[in-house]
Scaffold this active site. Sequence first.
Site, PDB file in Angstrom:
ATOM      1  N   ARG A  47      -1.887  -6.128  -8.199  1.00 38.92           N
ATOM      2  CA  ARG A  47      -0.706  -6.968  -7.943  1.00 38.92           C
ATOM      3  C   ARG A  47      -0.518  -8.005  -9.033  1.00 38.92           C
ATOM      4  O   ARG A  47       0.596  -8.304  -9.438  1.00 38.92           O
ATOM      5  CB  ARG A  47      -0.856  -7.698  -6.597  1.00 38.92           C
ATOM      6  CG  ARG A  47      -0.700  -6.807  -5.404  1.00 38.92           C
ATOM      7  CD  ARG A  47      -1.170  -7.497  -4.172  1.00 38.92           C
ATOM      8  NE  ARG A  47      -2.583  -7.831  -4.286  1.00 38.92           N
ATOM      9  CZ  ARG A  47      -3.343  -8.257  -3.303  1.00 38.92           C
ATOM     10  NH1 ARG A  47      -2.831  -8.440  -2.116  1.00 38.92           N
ATOM     11  NH2 ARG A  47      -4.616  -8.524  -3.481  1.00 38.92           N
ATOM     12  N   SER A  81      -2.681  -7.864   3.050  1.00 36.65           N
ATOM     13  CA  SER A  81      -2.936  -7.683   4.486  1.00 36.65           C
ATOM     14  C   SER A  81      -3.288  -9.022   5.129  1.00 36.65           C
ATOM     15  O   SER A  81      -2.900  -9.284   6.270  1.00 36.65           O
ATOM     16  CB  SER A  81      -4.084  -6.694   4.705  1.00 36.65           C
ATOM     17  OG  SER A  81      -3.727  -5.423   4.229  1.00 36.65           O
ATOM     18  N   HIS A 128       0.837  -1.207   0.000  1.00 38.77           N
ATOM     19  CA  HIS A 128       0.000   0.000   0.000  1.00 38.77           C
ATOM     20  C   HIS A 128       0.875   1.262   0.000  1.00 38.77           C
ATOM     21  O   HIS A 128       0.579   2.229  -0.707  1.00 38.77           O
ATOM     22  CB  HIS A 128      -0.878   0.051   1.264  1.00 38.77           C
ATOM     23  CG  HIS A 128      -1.862  -1.070   1.410  1.00 38.77           C
ATOM     24  ND1 HIS A 128      -1.923  -1.889   2.522  1.00 38.77           N
ATOM     25  CD2 HIS A 128      -2.840  -1.513   0.572  1.00 38.77           C
ATOM     26  CE1 HIS A 128      -2.904  -2.758   2.384  1.00 38.77           C
ATOM     27  NE2 HIS A 128      -3.460  -2.575   1.201  1.00 38.77           N
ATOM     28  N   LYS A 133     -17.770  -6.559   7.593  1.00 38.81           N
ATOM     29  CA  LYS A 133     -16.521  -7.291   7.835  1.00 38.81           C
ATOM     30  C   LYS A 133     -16.113  -7.131   9.285  1.00 38.81           C
ATOM     31  O   LYS A 133     -16.446  -6.128   9.926  1.00 38.81           O
ATOM     32  CB  LYS A 133     -15.402  -6.717   6.953  1.00 38.81           C
ATOM     33  CG  LYS A 133     -15.325  -7.297   5.560  1.00 38.81           C
ATOM     34  CD  LYS A 133     -14.014  -6.885   4.920  1.00 38.81           C
ATOM     35  CE  LYS A 133     -13.911  -7.307   3.469  1.00 38.81           C
ATOM     36  NZ  LYS A 133     -12.716  -6.738   2.829  1.00 38.81           N
TER      37      LYS A 133
HETATM   38  O1  PNS Z   1      -8.888  -3.004   0.366  1.00 33.30           O
HETATM   39  P1  PNS Z   1     -10.160  -3.541  -0.218  1.00 33.30           P
HETATM   40  O2  PNS Z   1     -10.976  -4.235   0.832  1.00 33.30           O
HETATM   41  O3  PNS Z   1      -9.918  -4.406  -1.418  1.00 33.30           O
HETATM   42  O4  PNS Z   1     -10.998  -2.240  -0.717  1.00 33.30           O
HETATM   43  C1  PNS Z   1     -12.258  -2.384  -1.351  1.00 33.30           C
HETATM   44  C2  PNS Z   1     -12.947  -1.015  -1.511  1.00 33.30           C
HETATM   45  C3  PNS Z   1     -12.932  -0.242  -0.193  1.00 33.30           C
HETATM   46  C4  PNS Z   1     -12.240  -0.188  -2.550  1.00 33.30           C
HETATM   47  C5  PNS Z   1     -14.397  -1.265  -2.007  1.00 33.30           C
HETATM   48  O5  PNS Z   1     -14.954  -2.308  -1.253  1.00 33.30           O
HETATM   49  C6  PNS Z   1     -15.314  -0.052  -1.826  1.00 33.30           C
HETATM   50  O6  PNS Z   1     -15.069   0.980  -2.405  1.00 33.30           O
HETATM   51  N1  PNS Z   1     -16.355  -0.206  -0.991  1.00 33.30           N
HETATM   52  C7  PNS Z   1     -17.290   0.858  -0.684  1.00 33.30           C
HETATM   53  C8  PNS Z   1     -18.703   0.437  -1.082  1.00 33.30           C
HETATM   54  C9  PNS Z   1     -18.958   0.740  -2.552  1.00 33.30           C
HETATM   55  O7  PNS Z   1     -18.766   1.847  -3.023  1.00 33.30           O
HETATM   56  N2  PNS Z   1     -19.420  -0.291  -3.297  1.00 33.30           N
HETATM   57  C10 PNS Z   1     -19.720  -0.147  -4.704  1.00 33.30           C
HETATM   58  C11 PNS Z   1     -18.600  -0.658  -5.601  1.00 33.30           C
HETATM   59  S1  PNS Z   1     -18.569  -2.421  -5.540  1.00 33.30           S
END
Ligand code: PNS
Length: 161
Positions: A90, A129, A17, A41
């Site tokens: 990645r 992570s 990150h 989560k």
């Molecule tokens: O680090 P991560 O868990 O892969 O991040 C995922 C993230 C935070 C980018 C994604 O889950 C997100 O933006 N969630 C917020 C909810 C949202 O906007 N959902 C619509 C798109 S699927």
Amino acid sequence: MKAAVYPGSFDPVTYGHIDIIKRSAEIFDELIVSVLDNKNKTPLFSVDERVKMLCEVTKDMPNVKVDSFSGLLTDYCRDLGIHVAIRGLRAITDFEYELQIAQTNKILSHGEFDTVFLTTSLQYSYLSSSAVKEIAMFGGDLSGSVPDLVRDRLLEKYRNH
Ligand code: PNS
């Protein structure tokens, strides 16, 4: 001024990150690293703990701010007046998931929102992570994976678990 949001769970922040944060901060005038407060989560670290670690690892990056959000990313970004999100890729296995999120966000924002993908530097492409948490749980070497301050918080968590 060009600003972007780098959203994620950051549970916890890794060198992967940090690599994306540093490189995005060179491309954009302002970068907001934002921790998702995801009620679905059960993270190891609270949002406050994750924000605190991110603040510490970015303290020498003047154009990087740390924040948190809940709900839809596109709503959060619209309120900030930002329409670009950064995500790290990645490997090809990340691509399908990321493409789906990027396309969903494009639709939700009526075409206003864009996702910029940066490929993770090779030395961090194995890192996640989840892997970091597993290594910490079993007392493995975290030196190439997370900064010392994150390692210390991880060890503290698993000592008290
Ligand atoms: O680090 P991560 O868990 O892969 O991040 C995922 C993230 C935070 C980018 C994604 O889950 C997100 O933006 N969630 C917020 C909810 C949202 O906007 N959902 C619509 C798109 S699927």
